[in-house]
Write a protein that holds these residues in place. Sequence first.
Motif, short mmCIF file in Angstrom:
data_model
loop_
_atom_site.label_atom_id
_atom_site.label_comp_id
_atom_site.label_asym_id
_atom_site.label_seq_id
_atom_site.Cartn_x
_atom_site.Cartn_y
_atom_site.Cartn_z
N HIS A 315 0.82 -1.22 0.00
CA HIS A 315 0.00 0.00 0.00
C HIS A 315 0.85 1.26 0.00
O HIS A 315 0.47 2.28 -0.57
CB HIS A 315 -0.91 -0.01 1.23
CG HIS A 315 -1.73 1.23 1.37
ND1 HIS A 315 -2.78 1.52 0.54
CD2 HIS A 315 -1.62 2.28 2.23
CE1 HIS A 315 -3.31 2.68 0.89
NE2 HIS A 315 -2.63 3.16 1.90
N ASP A 316 2.03 1.22 0.65
CA ASP A 316 2.84 2.42 0.74
C ASP A 316 3.72 2.62 -0.48
O ASP A 316 4.55 3.51 -0.52
CB ASP A 316 3.71 2.39 2.01
CG ASP A 316 4.67 1.20 2.01
OD1 ASP A 316 4.45 0.26 1.22
OD2 ASP A 316 5.62 1.22 2.81
N GLU A 319 0.07 4.36 -5.09
CA GLU A 319 -1.05 5.15 -4.56
C GLU A 319 -1.79 5.84 -5.69
O GLU A 319 -1.19 6.30 -6.67
CB GLU A 319 -0.55 6.20 -3.57
CG GLU A 319 -1.69 6.97 -2.94
CD GLU A 319 -1.27 7.67 -1.67
OE1 GLU A 319 -2.15 8.25 -1.02
OE2 GLU A 319 -0.09 7.64 -1.33
N GLN A 377 -1.67 8.23 -10.49
CA GLN A 377 -1.15 7.04 -9.84
C GLN A 377 0.36 7.09 -9.89
O GLN A 377 0.95 7.42 -10.92
CB GLN A 377 -1.67 5.80 -10.57
CG GLN A 377 -1.22 4.48 -9.96
CD GLN A 377 -1.64 3.33 -10.84
OE1 GLN A 377 -1.28 3.30 -12.00
NE2 GLN A 377 -2.40 2.39 -10.30
N ALA A 380 4.11 6.13 -3.85
CA ALA A 380 3.61 6.89 -2.71
C ALA A 380 4.67 7.77 -2.08
O ALA A 380 4.37 8.86 -1.60
CB ALA A 380 3.03 5.93 -1.67
N ARG A 398 -5.03 14.08 3.12
CA ARG A 398 -3.77 13.39 2.91
C ARG A 398 -2.64 14.26 3.40
O ARG A 398 -2.72 15.48 3.38
CB ARG A 398 -3.55 13.07 1.41
CG ARG A 398 -2.43 12.07 1.21
CD ARG A 398 -2.17 11.83 -0.26
NE ARG A 398 -1.26 10.72 -0.42
CZ ARG A 398 0.05 10.80 -0.23
NH1 ARG A 398 0.58 11.93 0.14
NH2 ARG A 398 0.83 9.74 -0.41
#
Length: 601
Positions: A315-316, A319, A377, A380, A398
């Motif tokens: 996930h990191d 993003e 996209q 991240a 965020r």
Amino acid sequence: MLNYLHVQLIPYLTNDQLAALTVLILAFLAFLSGRIRYDFVALGALLALVILGIVQIPDAFKGFSHPAVISVASVLVLSHAIGKTGITYHLSKRLSYFSSSPSMLILTLAGLVAFFSAFMNDVGALALIMPIAIQLCQRYDISPAKVLMPMAFASLLGGTITVIGTPPNLIVSNYRESIGLKAFSMFDFAPTGIVITIVGLIYLAAFGWRLIPNRRSESAHNKFTTDNYLLEAKVEQGNKIADQTVADLEEISENTVKVVVIIRGARRIIAPSQEELIRANDTLLLEGQPEELKQLELLTGLNLTRSSANKNIPHDKLEVLEVVINPGSRMADHTLSDLQFREKYGLNVIGVARQGENIRKRFSRITLKVGDVLLVQGHADELPDTLRYLGCFPLAERDISLKASYRLMPTLLIFTASIILVATQTLPPQISFPLAVFLLVIFKLLPIRDVYRSQEGPLIMLLGCFITVGAALQQTGATEILAAKLVGLIGDLPDIFILGAILVITLAMTDIINNSAAAMIMCPIAYGVSQQLGHNPDAYLMGIAIASSCTFNTPIGHHSNTLVMGPAGYQFGDYWRVGLILDILILITVTPTLLWVWPLS
């Protein structure tokens, strides 16, 4: 050049006056058309006056050393520095939890935007609070369209409270000094500015939001529906795509399909460059519309399946974020191809929306506009810095320049000290604010690169050029002629209606041309009217400052209006539904207030 003409072309007008008025009219028409950027219109007007001999060559660019230009440039930097501390975001987040009804939510968020925009750039104040506003709208099931327009209007209202709140205030203040009077001080604008801000906020929170059509602005995933079209393909041995570049594969689909990620063993290549080679046994994550993906499958022999590869990417590391293009962004008025977006910045654009509508055509060929919403996209770890550099703001909560940092207190102390120095008239704005910027850089509270990134080049160009143009109009007597014509039309009216007429003209002008340009055009005319009627010019000049900031009826009148158009899905006609009544309320309120605070006698 006009010196060579020995014949007066039009009776009652000198050739210099005729030329100056012609240049002014042509510049106004160019501002009105919008086909040429306002900074180049100002430059063209200046160069025309130089060529005609009205402005001497040594004096052509003296406007760039004018105190107003220095003050505006410094305020932009200080506004950026305040925004980086995160104070606006965190204060709005805490207070907004107490507001669940539309009226209270609007009053809270719009009130905060108005307060912050009195001391920092209005667009910056609006953009920093937008993410929390959208998040709260989703939580309480309120259409963002009901909230974002009042916030944009509040940023304009709040800017009328102080001399640094908006460029027109600085322009008017310095114009007053140029005619031999003392410049307006920091809080001379407060009596009238506070009145119209309170009136505007009450109207927007109680009634104005109800006039906005209930346009539902969907979340990123619903708006762009990218998950439905994200497929993966295994590059088998012998496939003709093996050993070809990403550009070769995308060219087969005429660039309608994007290679989002290449998975090569344990390695994930996110947003691969166009020159990246595709190898046998690679797994490709592809994004596109169903018919385009099916066509690619037929042409290449790839076997496309519903993607599960993105679930294996931490996930990191990968993003997807919804962002809006900010005024002054490096992306505005460019295509993704021009920017070499993926190659230079390592980002994929997998969705583009304009005025709430998803654009379904080749992204690389779309000319991006301020207020467009992009679904981007990328990696991240690199996304925050890249988006800051490009001039985009996230539309979801965020951690991008929003977390309060150790810079908060020293930055606020320096900023507050600079305001006190100006308010007490210890130092003028053109000295106090550059001094504050210098201290921020020296104490490493603001990177020097941010000093230059925070500048609005078009605004500085407009100010520097049009200050000289305005001076030339006055020297030739052209503004006196315009003032005399205006007095001939309205001079027999009661004083309150004369002042109201000046405000109406400025309000109409600022809806269709840049508000700084409107202030520079109207200041000498309003001053000329006051002189011919024997009135104190202060009420007229203060009225010009306020009316120049009241740009509510079009999305193009001010950057704040443009910024919310895409995220809220507004149509062009939505603005005047709310703005016209607000203009009338301000006109009714501010005219007697001006006469009370700044008597004409």
